[in-house]
Design an enzyme around this catalytic site. Structure first.
Site, short mmCIF file in Angstrom:
data_model
loop_
_atom_site.label_atom_id
_atom_site.label_comp_id
_atom_site.label_asym_id
_atom_site.label_seq_id
_atom_site.Cartn_x
_atom_site.Cartn_y
_atom_site.Cartn_z
N GLU A 57 37.02 28.59 43.50
CA GLU A 57 37.83 27.96 44.57
C GLU A 57 38.10 26.48 44.34
OE1 GLU A 57 35.46 30.19 45.11
OE2 GLU A 57 36.04 31.58 46.70
N ALA A 106 40.76 36.11 47.12
CA ALA A 106 41.77 36.14 48.19
C ALA A 106 43.14 35.95 47.54
CB ALA A 106 41.50 35.05 49.21
N GLU A 137 32.46 37.12 47.03
CA GLU A 137 31.88 36.97 48.36
C GLU A 137 31.73 38.33 49.05
OE1 GLU A 137 34.89 33.73 48.96
OE2 GLU A 137 33.24 32.86 50.11
N GLY A 161 36.85 35.35 46.76
CA GLY A 161 36.57 36.25 47.89
C GLY A 161 36.04 37.60 47.45
N1 CO8 Z 1 45.76 36.31 44.32
C1 CO8 Z 1 47.01 36.80 44.13
N2 CO8 Z 1 47.41 37.40 43.00
C2 CO8 Z 1 46.52 37.50 42.00
C3 CO8 Z 1 45.20 37.03 42.13
C4 CO8 Z 1 44.83 36.42 43.36
N3 CO8 Z 1 43.59 35.96 43.61
N4 CO8 Z 1 44.54 37.27 40.98
C5 CO8 Z 1 45.42 37.88 40.16
N5 CO8 Z 1 46.62 38.03 40.77
C6 CO8 Z 1 47.82 38.63 40.24
C7 CO8 Z 1 48.51 37.72 39.22
O1 CO8 Z 1 49.29 36.74 39.85
C8 CO8 Z 1 49.32 38.71 38.44
O2 CO8 Z 1 50.46 39.05 39.18
P1 CO8 Z 1 51.92 39.14 38.44
O3 CO8 Z 1 51.76 40.28 37.46
O4 CO8 Z 1 52.86 39.45 39.57
O5 CO8 Z 1 52.14 37.83 37.77
C9 CO8 Z 1 48.43 39.95 38.41
O6 CO8 Z 1 47.51 39.79 39.49
C10 CO8 Z 1 47.64 40.08 37.12
O7 CO8 Z 1 46.95 38.87 36.91
P2 CO8 Z 1 47.07 38.00 35.57
O8 CO8 Z 1 48.39 38.23 34.90
O9 CO8 Z 1 46.74 36.57 35.93
O10 CO8 Z 1 45.92 38.65 34.70
P3 CO8 Z 1 45.06 37.94 33.55
O11 CO8 Z 1 44.31 39.02 32.89
O12 CO8 Z 1 45.91 37.04 32.71
O13 CO8 Z 1 44.03 36.99 34.36
C11 CO8 Z 1 42.45 36.48 36.09
C12 CO8 Z 1 43.11 37.57 35.23
C13 CO8 Z 1 41.61 35.54 35.22
C14 CO8 Z 1 41.56 37.17 37.12
C15 CO8 Z 1 43.58 35.66 36.79
O14 CO8 Z 1 44.47 36.56 37.43
C16 CO8 Z 1 43.06 34.72 37.83
O15 CO8 Z 1 42.55 33.64 37.48
N6 CO8 Z 1 43.22 35.06 39.13
C17 CO8 Z 1 42.85 34.21 40.21
C18 CO8 Z 1 41.33 34.19 40.41
C19 CO8 Z 1 40.94 33.24 41.51
O16 CO8 Z 1 41.13 32.04 41.42
N7 CO8 Z 1 40.33 33.76 42.59
C20 CO8 Z 1 39.89 33.00 43.71
C21 CO8 Z 1 40.94 32.93 44.75
S1 CO8 Z 1 40.49 31.82 46.07
C22 CO8 Z 1 39.50 32.78 47.08
O17 CO8 Z 1 39.19 33.89 46.79
C23 CO8 Z 1 39.05 32.11 48.33
C24 CO8 Z 1 38.32 33.05 49.28
C25 CO8 Z 1 38.16 32.41 50.64
C26 CO8 Z 1 39.48 32.37 51.36
C27 CO8 Z 1 39.32 31.76 52.72
C28 CO8 Z 1 40.49 32.16 53.65
C29 CO8 Z 1 41.53 31.11 53.84
#
Ligand code: CO8
Length: 257
Positions: free
Chosen positions: A134, A66, A114, A111
């Site tokens: 999460e 998400a 999921e 997400g």
């Molecule tokens: N949300 C928003 N932006 C994201 C997300 C995300 N989940 N993942 C990546 N991005 C963005 C980064 O911020 C970045 O943007 P920018 O270039 O503007 O800085 C771009 O995508 C590229 O990402 P990275 O530079 O971080 O790329 P890396 O190769 O260095 O890393 C990763 C890749 C490891 C995937 C890293 O981006 C990461 O850890 N992302 C987050 C993963 C995460 O924690 N996901 C879980 C989110 S929580 C969730 O899903 C809950 C679901 C239930 C919600 C319930 C409703 C309320």
């Protein structure tokens, strides 16, 4: 609202849904959930539909979760509304009467994992990374992960993944039963076409009944679920597919459904 956060293409009854926010690694926000709902309106109304492929745009991610930048600002009530809406939409995807295959072409986190769990099949590229991170963000899975992950991989492994937030590679995802197949990224699309063709060639009513028996059955006690299977099995004999399938076997020719 951006119009193409979900791209939907269809050919010969096989639909391909692509989450299209590659700059944010296809993170799920309100716009994506709304667009997914609209795509589902079209898929649910499509009588020719035989299989659905779900993937993410770009070579890096299926869906990285998400959208954290949006969730960051949410109040408890907003988070609840977002999760409820997403869950309803994801359930519609799961309940489509045709097989839905997640083509996991990279990061499949939170997400995103999921959403993949709500698909009947998951085929991963060998560079795919899975996880429910999460708790590292101070929240828990909210798009069904606490329920679908233990049903897919068992409660011990689900709790391992959900309480550590650790990421696993495609090989481990295959070993624990989170995905059905793993292949080189370059081979993923060809394999998807082959699998979709195979799924689409089977009796569509039978495939739909099989999905119902599995999903509805899992929500019931065993005796009720077995009775459901018997009823759906019997219903197969009321349509055209059983006659064609069995005639084709006897006549030593491929069945045409
Ligand atoms: N949300 C928003 N932006 C994201 C997300 C995300 N989940 N993942 C990546 N991005 C963005 C980064 O911020 C970045 O943007 P920018 O270039 O503007 O800085 C771009 O995508 C590229 O990402 P990275 O530079 O971080 O790329 P890396 O190769 O260095 O890393 C990763 C890749 C490891 C995937 C890293 O981006 C990461 O850890 N992302 C987050 C993963 C995460 O924690 N996901 C879980 C989110 S929580 C969730 O899903 C809950 C679901 C239930 C919600 C319930 C409703 C309320």
């Amino acid at each position: 609202m951006s119009e193409n956060v979900i791209d939907l293409q269809e050919s010969n009854g096989i639909a391909r849904l692509t989450v299209n926010r590659p700059k944010a690694l296809n993170a799920l926000n309100d716009e994506v959930i709304t667009a997914l709902g609209k795509a589902l309106d079209s898929l649910e109304a499509n009588a020719r539909l035989r299989a659905v492929l779900l993937t993410g745009a770009g070579e890096k991610a299926f869906i990285a979760g998400a959208d954290i930048t949006r969730m960051r600002e949410q109040t408890p009530r907003e988070a609840q509304a977002f999760a409820r809406r997403a869950l309803e939409t994801i359930k519609r995807l799961e309940r489509l009467p045709v097989p839905v295959v997640a083509l996991v072409n990279g990061f499949c986190l939170g997400g995103g994992c999921e959403l993949a769990l709500a698909c009947d099949w998951a085929v991963a590229s060998d560079n795919a990374v899975f996880g429910q991170p999460e708790v590292q963000l101070g929240i828990i899975p909210g798009f069904g992960g606490t329920q679908r992950l233990p049903r897919r991989v068992g409660p011990a492994m689900a709790l391992d993944l959900i309480t550590t937030g650790r990421k696993i590679d495609a090989a481990e995802a295959l070993r624990i039963g989170l995905v059905n197949r793993v292949m080189p990224q370059a081979a993923l699309d060809d394999y998807a076409d082959e699998l979709a063709g195979q799924l689409a060639g089977n009796g569509p009513q039978a495939v739909g009944a099989a999905k119902r028996a599995v999903y509805d059955g899992m929500e019931q006690d065993v005796d009720s679920a077995l009775a459901l299977e018997t009823n759906l099995f019997a219903l197969c004999f009321a349509g055209d597919e059983q006659a064609e399938g069995m005639a084709a076997f006897v006549e030593k020719r491929p069945a045409i459904f």
